[in-house]
Design a protein around this motif. Sequence first.
Motif, PDB file in Angstrom:
ATOM      1  N   LEU A   1      -5.926  -5.305   8.762  1.00  0.00           N
ATOM      2  CA  LEU A   1      -5.363  -5.693  10.051  1.00  0.00           C
ATOM      3  C   LEU A   1      -5.773  -4.712  11.146  1.00  0.00           C
ATOM      4  CD1 LEU A   1      -1.740  -6.907   9.266  1.00  0.00           C
ATOM      5  CD2 LEU A   1      -3.751  -8.276   9.806  1.00  0.00           C
TER       6      LEU A   1
ATOM      7  N   THR B   1       3.408  -9.531   2.911  1.00  0.00           N
ATOM      8  CA  THR B   1       3.204 -10.133   4.231  1.00  0.00           C
ATOM      9  C   THR B   1       1.867  -9.701   4.822  1.00  0.00           C
ATOM     10  OG1 THR B   1       5.581 -10.200   4.611  1.00  0.00           O
ATOM     11  CG2 THR B   1       4.169 -10.348   6.550  1.00  0.00           C
ATOM     12  N   THR B   2       1.520  -8.449   4.676  1.00  0.00           N
ATOM     13  CA  THR B   2       0.250  -7.958   5.213  1.00  0.00           C
ATOM     14  C   THR B   2      -0.919  -8.625   4.504  1.00  0.00           C
ATOM     15  OG1 THR B   2       1.307  -5.876   5.820  1.00  0.00           O
ATOM     16  CG2 THR B   2      -1.102  -5.886   5.735  1.00  0.00           C
TER      17      THR B   2
ATOM     18  N   ASP C   1      -1.145 -11.967   6.047  1.00  0.00           N
ATOM     19  CA  ASP C   1      -1.589 -11.863   7.435  1.00  0.00           C
ATOM     20  C   ASP C   1      -3.085 -11.573   7.552  1.00  0.00           C
ATOM     21  OD1 ASP C   1       0.975 -12.357   8.331  1.00  0.00           O
ATOM     22  OD2 ASP C   1       1.428 -10.247   8.740  1.00  0.00           O
TER      23      ASP C   1
ATOM     24  N   ARG D   1      -4.851 -14.834   6.822  1.00  0.00           N
ATOM     25  CA  ARG D   1      -4.622 -15.782   7.932  1.00  0.00           C
ATOM     26  C   ARG D   1      -5.478 -15.382   9.133  1.00  0.00           C
ATOM     27  NH1 ARG D   1      -0.023 -19.165   9.820  1.00  0.00           N
ATOM     28  NH2 ARG D   1      -1.050 -20.253  11.506  1.00  0.00           N
TER      29      ARG D   1
END
Length: 174
Positions: A46, A148-149, A152, A155
Amino acid sequence: MSLTLYDAFVPSCQQILGGMAGVIDKAEAHCGESGCEASELIEAKLADNMWNLPWHVRSVWAHSAYVISLLPTGEFSPDFTELPQDWDAMRAKLKRTQDELAAVTPEQLEAIADKTIGFVLGGKRLMEFTGQNFLLSFSQPNFYFHATTFYDILRMKGVPLGKRDYLGTPRIIG
């Protein structure tokens, strides 16, 4: 009906781990359909100072099955070995985590709920918790952060995912 430590921790981890396995399948399919190299997704982050997908897979194991295995020792030290480097290795790590959690009993967790556990990093005991507080206020938030990371990152890289992919299979009536 009272909620046990097991009920508050293990089934939710298992649910999210199931979602992660499905997310891996979608990511691999996305590579085949889009022509994207698997390494482009697997090594993605990220932000430059964050970890890639393999790190997050190992971390959900560390903050679920691994921590439960260490609670009786009275110390938790993060595991910085064995990063799964491809889709199959990530699936295997998640499967191993699911298998280890399936072997946990409510009695095992209740037996360590009030036991002191120290968080050890770099050979230093930095914090102390009860087993229950370690699981619910340290490991569980870390587990969800890394799951979640993981979602993410994929995504962000264009894998067609929705919230239901992340959630896995909810525990519904019937």
